[in-house]
Scaffold this motif. Structure first.
Motif, short mmCIF file in Angstrom:
data_model
loop_
_atom_site.label_atom_id
_atom_site.label_comp_id
_atom_site.label_asym_id
_atom_site.label_seq_id
_atom_site.Cartn_x
_atom_site.Cartn_y
_atom_site.Cartn_z
N GLN A 1 -7.05 4.29 4.80
CA GLN A 1 -5.98 5.38 4.40
C GLN A 1 -5.92 5.34 3.09
OE1 GLN A 1 -3.16 4.67 7.35
NE2 GLN A 1 -3.45 6.93 8.21
N MET A 2 -5.72 3.99 2.34
CA MET A 2 -5.38 4.13 1.10
C MET A 2 -6.85 4.44 0.12
SD MET A 2 -2.90 3.05 -0.83
CE MET A 2 -2.48 2.52 -2.42
N GLN B 1 0.33 12.09 4.88
CA GLN B 1 0.02 10.72 5.62
C GLN B 1 1.22 9.95 5.27
OE1 GLN B 1 -2.99 10.11 7.24
NE2 GLN B 1 -3.07 12.42 6.65
N VAL B 2 2.04 10.10 4.42
CA VAL B 2 3.09 9.47 4.03
C VAL B 2 4.54 9.97 4.57
CG1 VAL B 2 4.52 8.04 2.38
CG2 VAL B 2 2.10 8.10 2.36
N VAL C 1 0.04 3.29 5.97
CA VAL C 1 -0.83 3.28 5.08
C VAL C 1 -1.70 2.07 5.16
CG1 VAL C 1 -1.57 4.07 2.61
CG2 VAL C 1 0.35 4.84 3.72
N ALA D 1 0.73 4.06 -2.83
CA ALA D 1 0.65 5.52 -2.17
C ALA D 1 1.74 6.43 -2.71
CB ALA D 1 0.42 5.43 -0.69
N SER E 1 -6.62 12.02 -4.12
CA SER E 1 -5.38 12.36 -5.26
C SER E 1 -6.23 12.12 -6.49
CB SER E 1 -4.40 11.07 -5.16
OG SER E 1 -3.85 11.11 -4.03
N VAL F 1 -2.75 14.75 1.71
CA VAL F 1 -2.38 13.30 1.48
C VAL F 1 -0.98 12.97 1.64
CG1 VAL F 1 -4.30 12.79 0.01
CG2 VAL F 1 -2.32 13.67 -1.00
N LEU G 1 -6.77 8.16 0.23
CA LEU G 1 -5.54 8.85 -0.26
C LEU G 1 -5.84 8.86 -1.70
CD1 LEU G 1 -1.88 8.30 0.24
CD2 LEU G 1 -2.49 7.91 -1.96
N LEU G 2 -6.25 7.66 -2.33
CA LEU G 2 -6.70 7.24 -3.71
C LEU G 2 -7.61 8.61 -4.24
CD1 LEU G 2 -6.10 3.57 -4.35
CD2 LEU G 2 -4.47 5.55 -4.76
N ASN H 1 0.79 -1.14 0.13
CA ASN H 1 -0.03 0.02 0.17
C ASN H 1 0.79 1.33 0.13
OD1 ASN H 1 -2.38 -1.35 0.02
ND2 ASN H 1 -2.94 -0.86 2.13
N SER H 2 1.80 1.19 0.83
CA SER H 2 2.76 2.36 0.78
C SER H 2 3.42 2.80 -0.46
CB SER H 2 3.84 2.08 1.92
OG SER H 2 3.22 2.23 3.38
#
Length: 299
Positions: free
Chosen positions: A149-150, A208-209, A145, A35, A157, A205, A153-154, A31-32
């Motif tokens: 959260q994914m 988050q990373v 992530v 992301a 984005s 977003v 984020l998607l 996932n990371s």
């Protein structure tokens, strides 16, 4: 002194670069990696307009309030991504309302930044949960992530990319030459708050990373590097996206085998790319300068 300490202590190196069981760890950050690639595309494109409109300081201001929103959500036990998004949108609206001219805008951001950071620190101080959750909001976490959260984020984005696709041509035109764009009927004043909201989506977003403190490496540095080697309106966005994706995905892969947060790896790759582009640009400038007199003489 620090260099000798790191060189003499193998334990420090094992914290920075440790690839034991790397294959097993790699499966945990799918996932990371996705992301990171998505954020690289969003951040690379946003970065181009940020540099054209001289909004690097605004990125930092939005990041601080986004951090405050995420910290408040963490304390309240609700969705951190939603809190980060809410903080970013509030920052974008406040910046748009308080400052039209660059000087006014920068003054407003200078006031917002310490306020947002102070609120975030307060909320984290009140939070009694895992320390890693606190630290991750500031410096990022490669395994943070999860699937919910994914989805956030998607979704955010995709919204940011769709909005950029709609306004890209008039936005870049207005950013490059606002007077001419206004004369040709481009809604220059309306595009400014629209882009600020899109920027807020990207920052929310990214935090988050990579965390709140180092989001500039994703939303500013890629285009700053690309603009050192080309002025082409087609190549700059492509290079900026390539640099941002390389920084994000490369940073995750390097950080995976260590106990260090992701941010130092992402920023180091991003800064290295910038230095390389700066050196290439300087070399081209010197070559062009030394070549012009010869061409003139020949003519």
């Amino acid at each position: 002194m620090i260099v000798h300490l790191v060189a003499d202590d193998p334990g420090i190196w094992s914290q920075i670069f440790n690839y034991d069981n790397y294959g097993e760890l790699l499966a945990l950050v799918t996932n990371s990696l996705i992301a990171g690639a998505v954020l690289g595309v969003v951040g690379g494109l946003i970065s181009v307009v940020v540099m054209m409109r001289d909004l690097a300081f605004a990125v930092h201001g939005i990041a601080e309030l986004s951090f405050a929103g995420a910290s408040a959500a963490l304390l309240a036990g609700v969705n951190v991504a939603a809190g980060s998004l809410a903080g970013s949108i509030v920052a974008a609206l406040v910046i748009g309302a308080l400052g039209v001219r660059a000087a006014d805008r920068n003054s407003a951001i200078g006031v917002l930044m310490p306020f947002g950071l102070g609120l975030g620190v307060l909320f984290l101080a009140l939070y009694k949960g895992r320390a890693a959750n606190k630290f991750g909001l500031l410096t990022g976490q490669i395994v943070a992530v999860d699937t919910p959260q994914m989805t956030w984020l998607l979704g955010i984005s995709a919204l940011a990319l769709a909005a950029l696709a709609v306004v890209w041509r008039p936005l870049t035109f207005a950013s490059a030459d606002p007077d001419v764009a206004a004369a040709r009927g481009v809604p220059v004043r309306a595009l400014s708050p629209v882009f600020t909201v899109i920027l807020a989506l990207a920052v929310s977003v990214a935090i988050q990373v990579v965390g709140a403190l180092l989001v500039l490496a994703l939303v500013v540095t890629p285009a700053a590097a690309a603009m050192r080697v080309t002025a082409s309106p087609r190549l700059v966005p492509l290079l900026s996206v390539a640099f941002a994706v390389t920084s994000m995905v490369g940073g995750i892969l390097l950080a995976l085998g260590s106990s260090i947060p992701i941010s130092p790896y992402v920023t180091t790759i991003s800064f290295t790319l910038y230095l390389i582009c700066r050196a290439v640009g300087a070399r081209r400038t010197r070559a062009g300068w030394s070549g012009r007199p010869a061409t003139s003489a020949t003519a």
